[in-house]
Design an enzyme around this catalytic site. Structure first.
Site, PDB file in Angstrom:
ATOM      1  N   HIS A  45       0.874  -1.347   0.016  1.00  0.00           N
ATOM      2  CA  HIS A  45       0.006   0.019   0.082  1.00  0.00           C
ATOM      3  C   HIS A  45       0.969   1.307   0.151  1.00  0.00           C
ATOM      4  O   HIS A  45       0.904   2.024  -0.898  1.00  0.00           O
ATOM      5  CB  HIS A  45      -0.966   0.134   1.183  1.00  0.00           C
ATOM      6  CG  HIS A  45      -1.657   1.239   1.450  1.00  0.00           C
ATOM      7  ND1 HIS A  45      -3.074   1.135   0.892  1.00  0.00           N
ATOM      8  CD2 HIS A  45      -1.503   2.429   1.771  1.00  0.00           C
ATOM      9  CE1 HIS A  45      -3.653   2.202   1.074  1.00  0.00           C
ATOM     10  NE2 HIS A  45      -2.621   2.977   1.581  1.00  0.00           N
ATOM     11  N   GLU A  46       1.766   1.307   1.141  1.00  0.00           N
ATOM     12  CA  GLU A  46       2.744   2.341   0.986  1.00  0.00           C
ATOM     13  C   GLU A  46       3.618   2.356   0.094  1.00  0.00           C
ATOM     14  O   GLU A  46       4.051   3.563  -0.660  1.00  0.00           O
ATOM     15  CB  GLU A  46       3.439   2.218   2.366  1.00  0.00           C
ATOM     16  CG  GLU A  46       2.552   2.528   3.591  1.00  0.00           C
ATOM     17  CD  GLU A  46       1.646   3.615   3.763  1.00  0.00           C
ATOM     18  OE1 GLU A  46       1.895   4.463   3.110  1.00  0.00           O
ATOM     19  OE2 GLU A  46       0.699   3.591   4.487  1.00  0.00           O
TER      20      GLU A  46
ATOM     21  N   HIS B 154       2.102   4.384  -3.069  1.00  0.00           N
ATOM     22  CA  HIS B 154       2.047   5.639  -2.664  1.00  0.00           C
ATOM     23  C   HIS B 154       3.378   6.222  -3.280  1.00  0.00           C
ATOM     24  O   HIS B 154       3.634   7.301  -3.827  1.00  0.00           O
ATOM     25  CB  HIS B 154       1.884   6.189  -1.328  1.00  0.00           C
ATOM     26  CG  HIS B 154       0.369   5.883  -0.917  1.00  0.00           C
ATOM     27  ND1 HIS B 154      -0.730   6.161  -1.734  1.00  0.00           N
ATOM     28  CD2 HIS B 154      -0.203   5.506   0.133  1.00  0.00           C
ATOM     29  CE1 HIS B 154      -1.851   5.931  -0.921  1.00  0.00           C
ATOM     30  NE2 HIS B 154      -1.598   5.510   0.200  1.00  0.00           N
TER      31      HIS B 154
END
Length: 372
Positions: A30-31, A34
């Site tokens: 997820h990170e 980003h």
């Protein structure tokens, strides 16, 4: 048994290890998404942490400080221009560089990347699961166990038999059970709530056969059991079909997940600590993973799918502090022709962050109260 003993009994060391691995992987990608979308647009990422809390190890690489932190619960990225910058007078002001300087579509791309990659991971794992295990058929119930000495054994039912019809009616794809819609195979037991003659059409070795019997649901005040354990029949499929089916399942899961979140919010605002099977806290999640680890790797895979779907959908909720809330603020600024003021955005994000933190505390408290 006290509370701590109850919690310890519900969890296993292997289950806890798998819980940390699954959650850490879901949070890491997820990170990382980003991070990748920010760097792709030329925005500096100041730090990327695996874990939370005090930093144990750090190393600078490609302009980013990569950290390993003490608490193995998730992680974070610090993207330049997402946090307030110092104004030179001891205060803070709205950032003007990095993320803040991106066009609206660029900001949305960075924010959307995290939930989207969790969604892609979930569908990829589903594709693997369906390709290897087959796709569940909602209108067919496969008998997985026949209790020795039971009525089912007397009737000649066997493990592997597939029930395709009950009382002459084909099993539907969906059924109404306990006030909710379920897969048709789950509704098979409703046939046994009525006394009288009944029949099952079962397929064994490709050949259909009729099993007829008389049934009395209650005898001497005791509920009678037929003596079978069953689940959905599965059908082998190609990788392409498995891929399509994984997206169908994701689309079908969205309304149910949103209803679960709505139920959680309702319980939060009414301080209802009663157990909700649709939403689990950290202890409940670790308990589910512990049970799955004791069953098979495929059960663990299904838990990983559910966690990634939940993480994706939850982060897309339009709550300030979450990715969905940040996307909403970006869109509001685009419609207005200018972003919200520094004080407005700070107040909104603080309120959203506080709400999410209180919600997390509520979920943990409700998780623990199960053991009192």
């Amino acid at each position: 048994m006290n509370v701590l003993q109850g919690i310890a009994a519900a969890l296993t060391p292997l289950g806890l290890l798998w819980t940390l691995l699954i959650i850490s992987l879901a949070t890491f990608i997820h990170e990382l998404a980003h991070y990748a979308l920010a760097r792709w647009q030329g925005v500096t990422v100041n730090s990327f942490s695996i874990g939370m809390g005090p930093v144990l190890l750090r190393r600078n690489w490609y302009g980013t400080e990569w950290r390993l932190s003490l608490l193995p619960i998730g992680g974070y990225v610090e993207i330049d221009g997402m946090s307030p910058e110092e104004d030179g007078q001891g205060g803070h002001r709205q950032p003007t560089r990095g993320f803040a300087a991106l066009p609206a579509w660029g900001k949305v791309a960075v924010l959307l990347a995290g939930p989207l990659v969790n969604l892609l991971l979930a569908t990829t794992l589903m594709t693997v699961n369906f390709s290897a295990q087959g796709v569940p058929a909602p209108d067919r119930a496969r008998i997985e166990e026949v209790v020795a000495g039971s009525r089912a054994q007397t009737l000649g039912l066997q493990v592997g038999d597939v029930i395709t019809a009950a009382d002459g009616q084909d099993i539907p794809e969906t059924a109404r059970l306990g006030g909710r819609d379920v897969a048709g195979w789950e509704g098979v037991r409703e046939v046994l709530t009525q006394p009288g003659p009944h029949s099952f059409t079962v397929v064994r070795a490709g050949q259909p056969r009729e099993v007829k019997f008389d049934w009395t649901p209650v005898v001497g005040g005791e509920r009678q059991l037929l003596g079978i354990r069953y689940g959905p029949d599965v059908q082998p499929v190609s990788v392409g079909t498995a891929f399509v089916r994984s997206w169908q399942v994701t689309a079908e899961a969205l309304p149910q997940v949103l209803r679960s979140f709505a139920g959680l919010f309702q319980r939060f605002f009414t301080l209802d600590l009663s157990r909700d099977e649709n939403v689990s806290g950290p202890i409940g999640t670790a308990e589910i993973v512990s049970r799955a680890a004791a069953v098979s790797p495929w059960a663990l895979l299904q838990v990983a799918i559910l966690l990634n779907l939940s993480l994706a959908f939850f982060n897309l909720l339009p709550i300030p502090g979450l990715d969905g809330g940040r996307i909403l603020l970006v869109l509001v600024g685009a419609v207005r022709g200018r972003p919200l003021s520094f004080s407005q955005e700070q107040a909104i994000n603080f309120a959203g962050f506080a709400f999410v933190m209180l919600l997390m505390v509520f979920v943990v408290v409700r998780d623990v109260t199960r053991f009192f």
